[in-house]
Scaffold this active site. Structure first.
Site, PDB file in Angstrom:
ATOM      1  N   ARG A 117       0.790  -0.984   0.249  1.00 11.95           N
ATOM      2  CA  ARG A 117      -0.513  -0.159  -0.348  1.00 11.95           C
ATOM      3  C   ARG A 117       0.586   1.016  -0.148  1.00 11.95           C
ATOM      4  NH1 ARG A 117      -5.094   1.481  -0.912  1.00 11.95           N
ATOM      5  NH2 ARG A 117      -6.091   2.513   0.402  1.00 11.95           N
ATOM      6  N   THR A 393      -9.972   0.032  -9.552  1.00 11.94           N
ATOM      7  CA  THR A 393      -8.762  -0.656  -8.381  1.00 11.94           C
ATOM      8  C   THR A 393      -8.779  -1.506  -9.356  1.00 11.94           C
ATOM      9  OG1 THR A 393      -9.637   0.362  -6.720  1.00 11.94           O
ATOM     10  CG2 THR A 393      -8.454  -1.802  -6.223  1.00 11.94           C
ATOM     11  N   THR A 411      -4.508  -0.551  -6.894  1.00 11.31           N
ATOM     12  CA  THR A 411      -5.340   0.008  -7.494  1.00 11.31           C
ATOM     13  C   THR A 411      -4.661   2.115  -7.533  1.00 11.31           C
ATOM     14  OG1 THR A 411      -7.336   2.079  -6.313  1.00 11.31           O
ATOM     15  CG2 THR A 411      -5.503   0.846  -4.299  1.00 11.31           C
ATOM     16  N   ASN A 413      -6.450   4.317  -6.910  1.00  7.19           N
ATOM     17  CA  ASN A 413      -7.499   4.481  -6.586  1.00  7.19           C
ATOM     18  C   ASN A 413      -8.763   5.132  -7.483  1.00  7.19           C
ATOM     19  OD1 ASN A 413      -8.868   5.148  -4.666  1.00  7.19           O
ATOM     20  ND2 ASN A 413      -8.359   7.388  -3.544  1.00  7.19           N
ATOM     21  N   ASP A 435      -7.927   8.375   1.108  1.00 10.17           N
ATOM     22  CA  ASP A 435      -8.597   6.892   1.212  1.00 10.17           C
ATOM     23  C   ASP A 435      -8.045   7.304   2.818  1.00 10.17           C
ATOM     24  OD1 ASP A 435      -9.645   5.315  -0.348  1.00 10.17           O
ATOM     25  OD2 ASP A 435      -8.369   4.010  -0.938  1.00 10.17           O
TER      26      ASP A 435
HETATM   27  N1  GLY Z   1      -8.352   3.090  -3.124  1.00  6.03           N
HETATM   28  C1  GLY Z   1      -9.628   2.219  -2.652  1.00  6.03           C
HETATM   29  C2  GLY Z   1      -9.713   1.281  -2.013  1.00  6.03           C
HETATM   30  O1  GLY Z   1      -8.094   0.789  -1.921  1.00  6.03           O
HETATM   31  O2  GLY Z   1     -10.649   0.715  -0.999  1.00  6.03           O
END
Ligand code: GLY
Length: 582
Positions: A117, A393, A411, A413, A435
């Protein structure tokens, strides 16, 4: 139970079936294609094979994975090759400028989950999207350079390869380099999105990227990405240093400086993906293996399943008023927990064990009534209007010939992320900073609200809803699934699993069936267009629910191990997903 919704979807899909000569090539596979008369590459959405299977958002990417599998690569190799290929042929979500989560189950039953992430930059701060009156400045976290989190994809894919890869990394990334250098033909949905995004691309880029065109893009136009091919070549030759150091890092930082962004060389050097312990739990005779924080997906999915487990869903029936009501009431409670308790576990003490404790979950449904909707205000305070933007995503599911399985969701986003392409490096940057909770109680672009647990801090990862999931039945590999769709991912995975486990559907019925979604706030059941019977809608309203129609809710890509050991791969018929095996 094949209800009217499935029938409508099957009917729509069948309408598009043509070009049977193409299908002869795939004679061993049953297939349903979406818009084959205009898609430049044949699309298969339902395939069955005996050895290995891959499902992704684009036919070319799936085929890159398939060729890796046929050469003896394992599911992790194929996943890596698909991810890089998607960064080229699916620019709206495939990426090297974003992040993702990977869940793995090896043929020996070992479980792993990898967190790549994005992170908040070092100069990020809790109030960075607020004005002097402490109000959220519209769009600052959603578009442009300040919306970008430090990308994790390249580090993550290299880390997965170092631990599990069998083929040389260079061979896995080369197909993506070739696709970028030689070009690929645009599909109907990509053309539609690219044309819709022209103004944003022009507005947020100092140097016009290849996605910008004077005249509208047409289906079948060739998109060549030479800058991206060069960046991928650097990654091939230098590994991590080809992205987080040297000329690529210089270009990212120069792009940030040109657009008033804040990602520095220090941020790039410090980025590190992490192996984490997956969320593992049981539902009847199934074992669920899913993503832990900073995703909310695994915890929320397990909570949902535990909350509904005592209720007779199967007896109530698919899309019966009672089944929908029970599932929605569980969803309402779980998303309230998500808002309050979930965030990056490296920065916030997420009460993971407490949230999944049997006694807590039993108590959570103590005020549930089969007859009336609980108002979300009574589950927790606050009510908001929400405008859900398009979300993007992407998910890939892979099973190899030995039974190794990978579920990976990545993703940027929003569609094309921040809309910023790194000048001369050719890749899009994410807008993942949205997010985070920009301000407690103020909804993000998915209408999700957050609190302290998901407040911005330098180096912290933003909370996600991505739910890459692998499911065993009686200890054996059974399902691999996940989806794009922002906040709706969790409920889509929940429903598709229950469609198989409780409503006795085949995988294609389960994935193509219409869905519904409740996320606590706004206090409404979102349902797909034509997705619920009018009688059912009226009965739900009589119980006190508010209903709100949506175009679609998440795009599932799934693989099921059939009783005879064959693998069925299914892409979502709401999209251009492609399933193919051998
Ligand atoms: N960007 C969408 C998620 O990670 O939930």
């Amino acid at each position: 139970m094949l209800n009217k919704n499935i029938f409508i979807r099957l009917k729509n899909s069948l309408f598009y079936i043509s070009i049977f000569s193409t299908l002869l090539f795939y004679a061993c596979q049953s297939s349903v294609q979406e818009l084959p008369q205009t898609h430049p590459y044949p699309v298969i959405q339902d395939a069955t094979s005996s050895n290995a299977m891959a499902v992704s958002a684009h036919p070319l990417a799936t085929r890159v994975g398939l060729s890796v599998l046929k050469k003896g690569g394992n599911a992790i190799d194929a996943t890596i090759a698909i991810q890089f290929a998607l960064a080229v042929v699916y620019p709206r979500a495939g990426n090297i400028g974003g992040g993702g989560f990977m869940v793995i189950r090896t043929d020996e039953g070992e479980y792993a989950s990898l967190d790549y992430r994005e992170k908040a930059p070092k100069l990020g701060s809790r109030d960075m999207y607020l004005n002097s009156e402490k109000n959220v400045i519209p769009n600052l976290s959603r578009i442009g350079h300040l919306a970008v989190g430090v990308p994790g994809t390249v580090d993550g894919l290299l880390k997965a390869h170092a631990k599990y890869g069998q083929l040389a990394f260079a061979d896995l990334i080369q197909p993506a380099i070739d696709l970028a250098a030689n070009g690929y033909k645009l599909s109907p949905k990509e053309v539609n999105r690219l044309n819709k995004t022209q103004e944003d691309f022009r507005k947020h880029n100092t140097k016009m990227p290849v996605f910008v065109k004077e005249k509208p893009w047409q289906v079948g136009d060739l998109l060549v990405q030479q800058d991206l091919a060069q960046t991928l070549t650097l990654i091939r030759d230098q590994g991590r240093a080809g992205f987080y150091e040297g000329s690529t890092a210089d270009k990212i930082v120069a792009e940030m400086e040109a657009g008033k962004g804040i990602i520095s060389h220090e941020d790039l050097l410090a980025y590190e993906s992490k192996w984490r312990t997956p969320i593992i739990g049981d539902y009847k005779n199934y074992t669920i293996i899913s993503m832990p924080p900073p995703s909310s997906g695994g915890i929320a999915l397990m909570q949902l399943l535990k909350l509904v487990e005592p209720y007779p869903l199967s007896k109530d029936g698919f899309h019966s008023v009672d089944a929908i009501h029970t599932m929605v009431e569980a969803e309402r409670r779980v998303y309230a927990d998500r808002a309050k308790h979930l965030g990056d576990i490296d920065f916030y003490p997420v009460p993971q064990d407490s949230l999944l404790e049997d006694a807590y979950l039993l108590d959570r449904m103590a005020d549930f009534s089969r007859d009336t909707a609980t108002k979300s205000e009574s589950v927790a305070a606050g009510a908001f209007e929400v405008a859900m933007e398009s979300f993007e995503t992407t998910h890939t599911s892979v099973v190899d010939k030995d039974g190794n399985a990978v579920a990976v969701t990545t993703t940027l986003n929003g569609n094309y992320g921040s809309k910023v392409v790194v000048s001369d490096a050719g890749f899009l940057l994410n807008n993942e900073m949205d997010d985070f909770s920009a301000k407690p109680g103020v909804p993000n672009m998915y209408g999700l609200i957050g609190n302290e647990a998901n407040a911005i801090q330098p180096g912290k990862r933003m909370l996600s809803s991505m739910t890459p999931t692998i499911i065993e039945k009686d200890g054996q590999l059974h399902l691999v699934l996940g989806a794009p769709g922002g906040s709706t991912i969790i409920t889509a995975v929940f429903q598709v699993f229950l469609n198989v486990a409780e409503f006795n559907m085949s995988l294609e019925e389960a994935v193509w069936a219409s869905r519904f979604h409740h996320q606590w706030l706004p206090d409404q059941i979102m349902y797909e267009k034509d997705g619920l019977d009018n009688v059912v809608k009226k009965a739900l309203e009589d119980k006190g629910h508010t209903l709100n129609e949506r175009a679609y809710l998440a795009l599932i890509k799934a693989i099921q191990v059939l009783p005879n050991g064959d693998l069925q791969g299914v892409g979502d018929n709401r999209s251009e997903d492609h399933a193919e095996g051998y």
